[in-house]
Design an enzyme around this catalytic site. Structure first.
Site, mmCIF file in Angstrom:
data_model
loop_
_atom_site.group_PDB
_atom_site.id
_atom_site.type_symbol
_atom_site.label_atom_id
_atom_site.label_comp_id
_atom_site.label_asym_id
_atom_site.label_seq_id
_atom_site.Cartn_x
_atom_site.Cartn_y
_atom_site.Cartn_z
ATOM 1 N N GLN A 120 40.531 -39.655 12.743
ATOM 2 C CA GLN A 120 41.866 -39.733 13.351
ATOM 3 C C GLN A 120 42.425 -41.158 13.358
ATOM 4 O O GLN A 120 43.613 -41.352 13.577
ATOM 5 C CB GLN A 120 41.837 -39.187 14.785
ATOM 6 C CG GLN A 120 41.579 -37.686 14.849
ATOM 7 C CD GLN A 120 41.529 -37.209 16.289
ATOM 8 O OE1 GLN A 120 40.498 -37.305 16.941
ATOM 9 N NE2 GLN A 120 42.638 -36.700 16.797
ATOM 10 N N GLY B 155 38.896 -37.181 23.779
ATOM 11 C CA GLY B 155 38.020 -37.210 22.609
ATOM 12 C C GLY B 155 38.766 -37.747 21.411
ATOM 13 O O GLY B 155 39.992 -37.585 21.310
ATOM 14 N N CYS C 165 45.464 -32.179 21.050
ATOM 15 C CA CYS C 165 44.816 -33.055 20.072
ATOM 16 C C CYS C 165 45.712 -34.268 19.861
ATOM 17 O O CYS C 165 46.923 -34.126 19.735
ATOM 18 C CB CYS C 165 44.635 -32.301 18.757
ATOM 19 S SG CYS C 165 43.865 -33.283 17.461
ATOM 20 N N LEU C 166 45.117 -35.444 19.823
ATOM 21 C CA LEU C 166 45.916 -36.661 19.640
ATOM 22 C C LEU C 166 46.608 -36.686 18.275
ATOM 23 O O LEU C 166 47.585 -37.395 18.093
ATOM 24 C CB LEU C 166 45.048 -37.912 19.838
ATOM 25 C CG LEU C 166 44.521 -38.101 21.270
ATOM 26 C CD1 LEU C 166 43.587 -39.293 21.348
ATOM 27 C CD2 LEU C 166 45.676 -38.267 22.257
ATOM 28 N N HIS D 47 35.419 -29.375 19.262
ATOM 29 C CA HIS D 47 36.736 -29.771 18.739
ATOM 30 C C HIS D 47 36.586 -31.026 17.864
ATOM 31 O O HIS D 47 37.131 -31.108 16.766
ATOM 32 C CB HIS D 47 37.683 -30.029 19.923
ATOM 33 C CG HIS D 47 39.030 -30.582 19.572
ATOM 34 N ND1 HIS D 47 40.205 -29.927 19.861
ATOM 35 C CD2 HIS D 47 39.397 -31.747 18.973
ATOM 36 C CE1 HIS D 47 41.234 -30.659 19.436
ATOM 37 N NE2 HIS D 47 40.771 -31.776 18.902
ATOM 38 N N GLU D 48 35.816 -32.006 18.357
ATOM 39 C CA GLU D 48 35.664 -33.275 17.625
ATOM 40 C C GLU D 48 34.793 -33.106 16.380
ATOM 41 O O GLU D 48 35.075 -33.707 15.340
ATOM 42 C CB GLU D 48 35.082 -34.356 18.536
ATOM 43 C CG GLU D 48 35.938 -34.705 19.767
ATOM 44 C CD GLU D 48 37.379 -35.014 19.451
ATOM 45 O OE1 GLU D 48 37.668 -35.546 18.365
ATOM 46 O OE2 GLU D 48 38.241 -34.700 20.294
ATOM 47 N N HIS E 212 36.806 -31.919 13.604
ATOM 48 C CA HIS E 212 37.542 -32.999 12.926
ATOM 49 C C HIS E 212 36.713 -33.592 11.785
ATOM 50 O O HIS E 212 37.241 -33.911 10.727
ATOM 51 C CB HIS E 212 37.865 -34.139 13.910
ATOM 52 C CG HIS E 212 39.141 -33.949 14.672
ATOM 53 N ND1 HIS E 212 40.366 -33.814 14.056
ATOM 54 C CD2 HIS E 212 39.393 -33.892 16.002
ATOM 55 C CE1 HIS E 212 41.307 -33.675 14.983
ATOM 56 N NE2 HIS E 212 40.744 -33.709 16.179
HETATM 57 ZN ZN ZN Z 1 41.669 -33.479 18.014
#
Ligand code: ZN
Length: 174
Positions: free
Chosen positions: A51, A46, A94-95, A136-137, A140
């Site tokens: 991000q 995701g 998480c990236l 989660h996204e 963000h």
């Molecule tokens: Zn993330």
């Protein structure tokens, strides 16, 4: 398609609220394609536009387990309209927090409305890993990271280590 740079915590932009998108045009499609490629290359399941430094309410997701069968989801202006009382726990990464994972409890199911890649309004009910990933996204888009659900001590320790990690990254000159 090109991959874009993923922003790593701590960074003020990750704490900002993303804006609603007004229309689905070619520029947005380029961004969606780039985000998908960036996510696959990372690799991750995701990615939210913030991000890659763009404060728009857009996320890409692909939770398909088989790498050969890709099943990308593009969610524009995703809105969670209901969440289950039942919860589930997944180990999340998480990236924007490379190398860190933690078990996070969230509603096990959620229902969302969103605009798809073609500009159509849609609704979807999600469960399992997909429900966790969507939540989660969407977090963000509201400036929330999964470390916000951890104890203050744990969170501070992770952020401190990421500061060091980012300093190291900046030192690499090619
Ligand atoms: Zn993330």
């Amino acid at each position: 398609m090109t991959t874009r740079n993923i922003i790593i915590e701590p960074d003020a932009i990750l704490r900002k609220k993303s804006e609603t998108l007004e229309k689905v045009d070619n520029e947005l499609k380029v961004l969606m394609d780039d985000m998908l490629e960036t996510m696959y290359a990372a690799p991750g399941i995701g990615l939210a536009a913030v991000q890659v430094g763009i404060l728009k309410r857009l996320i890409v997701i692909d939770v398909s387990k088989e790498k050969k069968k890709k099943n990308p989801l593009f969610l524009i202006n995703p809105k969670i309209i209901s969440k289950s009382k039942k919860t589930s726990v997944y180990e999340e990464g998480c990236l924007s927090l490379p190398g860190y994972f933690a078990e996070i409890e969230r509603p096990a199911e959620c229902q969302i409305e969103y605009i798809d890649y073609g500009g159509k309004k849609k609704e979807m009910k999600a469960s399992g890993l997909l429900a966790t990933c969507i939540q989660h996204e969407v977090d963000h888009l509201n400036g929330i990271l999964f470390i916000d659900y951890l104890s203050k001590l744990k969170k501070e320790m992770i952020v401190k280590k990421l500061v060091k990690y980012k300093k190291k990254l900046n030192k690499i000159v090619l």
